[in-house]
Motif scaffolding. Structure first.
Motif, mmCIF file in Angstrom:
data_model
loop_
_atom_site.group_PDB
_atom_site.id
_atom_site.type_symbol
_atom_site.label_atom_id
_atom_site.label_comp_id
_atom_site.label_asym_id
_atom_site.label_seq_id
_atom_site.Cartn_x
_atom_site.Cartn_y
_atom_site.Cartn_z
ATOM 1 N N PHE A 1 -20.698 -39.423 -30.720
ATOM 2 C CA PHE A 1 -21.761 -40.224 -29.718
ATOM 3 C C PHE A 1 -21.206 -39.950 -28.328
ATOM 4 O O PHE A 1 -21.953 -39.608 -27.243
ATOM 5 C CB PHE A 1 -21.408 -41.706 -29.966
ATOM 6 C CG PHE A 1 -22.672 -42.256 -30.449
ATOM 7 C CD1 PHE A 1 -23.936 -42.359 -29.562
ATOM 8 C CD2 PHE A 1 -22.895 -42.726 -31.884
ATOM 9 C CE1 PHE A 1 -25.018 -42.824 -30.102
ATOM 10 C CE2 PHE A 1 -24.079 -43.577 -32.278
ATOM 11 C CZ PHE A 1 -25.283 -43.408 -31.393
ATOM 12 N N ASN B 1 -17.830 -40.554 -35.772
ATOM 13 C CA ASN B 1 -19.308 -41.246 -35.305
ATOM 14 C C ASN B 1 -19.216 -41.476 -33.825
ATOM 15 O O ASN B 1 -19.936 -40.915 -33.090
ATOM 16 C CB ASN B 1 -19.523 -42.351 -36.296
ATOM 17 C CG ASN B 1 -19.987 -42.235 -37.460
ATOM 18 O OD1 ASN B 1 -19.985 -43.120 -38.507
ATOM 19 N ND2 ASN B 1 -20.443 -40.855 -38.011
ATOM 20 N N GLY C 1 -26.290 -46.177 -27.247
ATOM 21 C CA GLY C 1 -24.800 -45.934 -27.864
ATOM 22 C C GLY C 1 -23.913 -47.165 -27.500
ATOM 23 O O GLY C 1 -22.995 -47.229 -28.107
#
Length: 255
Positions: free
Chosen positions: A154, A150, A197
């Motif tokens: 990102f 993940n 993020g």
């Protein structure tokens, strides 16, 4: 005519050591990258340390995320602006790599830019540690529930957006007057990406920003993400923008 990857390969160059490393203008560029990265990391990392001190090490909060976005966005705006006329104001190994992929900097000069940027980040973190009485310069880490992959995606996507912005506002020969606001646009995209993020990966987008605190605190958990993700994102942005949107035929394309 469709994009020709061969044109991109032809633009990539190693460079001459005397011209790209030992020439006085090259040395000035390295010093500019060192100083601008030091200023940026000192402001960005310092704001995080100040927030921890004011909240007595409390948990992350929306206000802390906004403060991080603001300090990094404004700090990068200044860092790019003060180095733009000397070195181009990369302030980021991933940006340097993205520009190399597009043939806008030679390999030799790019390597020394990256060394200067890493040194600037490390010195900034040592100065912060000393001037705050030994407070920890916290390294980047994944939040709970965020997997390595993940975070990897990102960092790729956020850095792609950053380097694409650099190309559109600072590199593209057709940028015109928009080139004057390039540092502001670059600072804005970093601030926006941190808001998107920061709660998941810390939103590095910059290997130097992750490397400085990691050296001083000696924290290397999942550190590879903050190199591989930004470099892949930067390389993709550089290749795509250079191939698709920049015409280097010596004349403007017909309407």
């Amino acid at each position: 005519m469709p994009p020709n990857p061969r044109q991109l390969v032809d633009r990539v160059a190693v460079g001459n050591y005397q011209d790209e490393v030992t020439h006085p203008s090259a040395i000035k560029a390295f010093v500019a990258e060192f100083i601008s990265t030091l200023i940026f990391v000192f402001a960005g990392q310092g704001s995080g340390m100040a927030y921890d001190k004011l909240t007595f090490g409390g948990p992350a909060s929306p206000s802390g995320l906004v403060a991080a976005a603001l300090s990094h966005g404004l700090g990068l705006f200044v860092a790019v602006a003060i180095a733009a006329n000397i070195s181009g104001g990369h302030v980021n190994p991933a940006v340097t790599f993205g520009l190399f992929i597009g043939g806008n900097i030679t390999l030799l000069r790019g390597i020394f830019y990256i060394i200067a940027q890493l040194l600037g980040a490390v010195v900034a973190c040592f100065l912060l540690s000393f001037s705050t009485g030994g407070l920890t310069t916290s390294g980047f880490a994944l939040t709970e529930g965020v997997s390595v992959w993940n975070a990897f995606v990102f960092e790729i996507v956020m850095t792609f957006g950053l380097v694409y912005t650099v190309y559109a506002t600072a590199v593209d020969p057709k940028k015109g007057d928009i080139g004057t606001i390039a540092p502001l646009a670059i600072g804005f995209i970093v601030g926006a990406n941190i808001l998107a993020g920061g709660a998941f990966t810390g939103a590095s987008m910059n290997p130097a920003v992750a490397f400085g605190p990691a050296i001083v605190s000696w924290t290397w958990s999942c550190h590879w993400i903050y190199w591989a993700g930004p470099f892949i994102g930067a390389g993709l942005a550089g290749a795509i923008y250079e191939l698709v949107f920049i015409t280097r035929t010596g004349h403007e394309p017909l309407p």
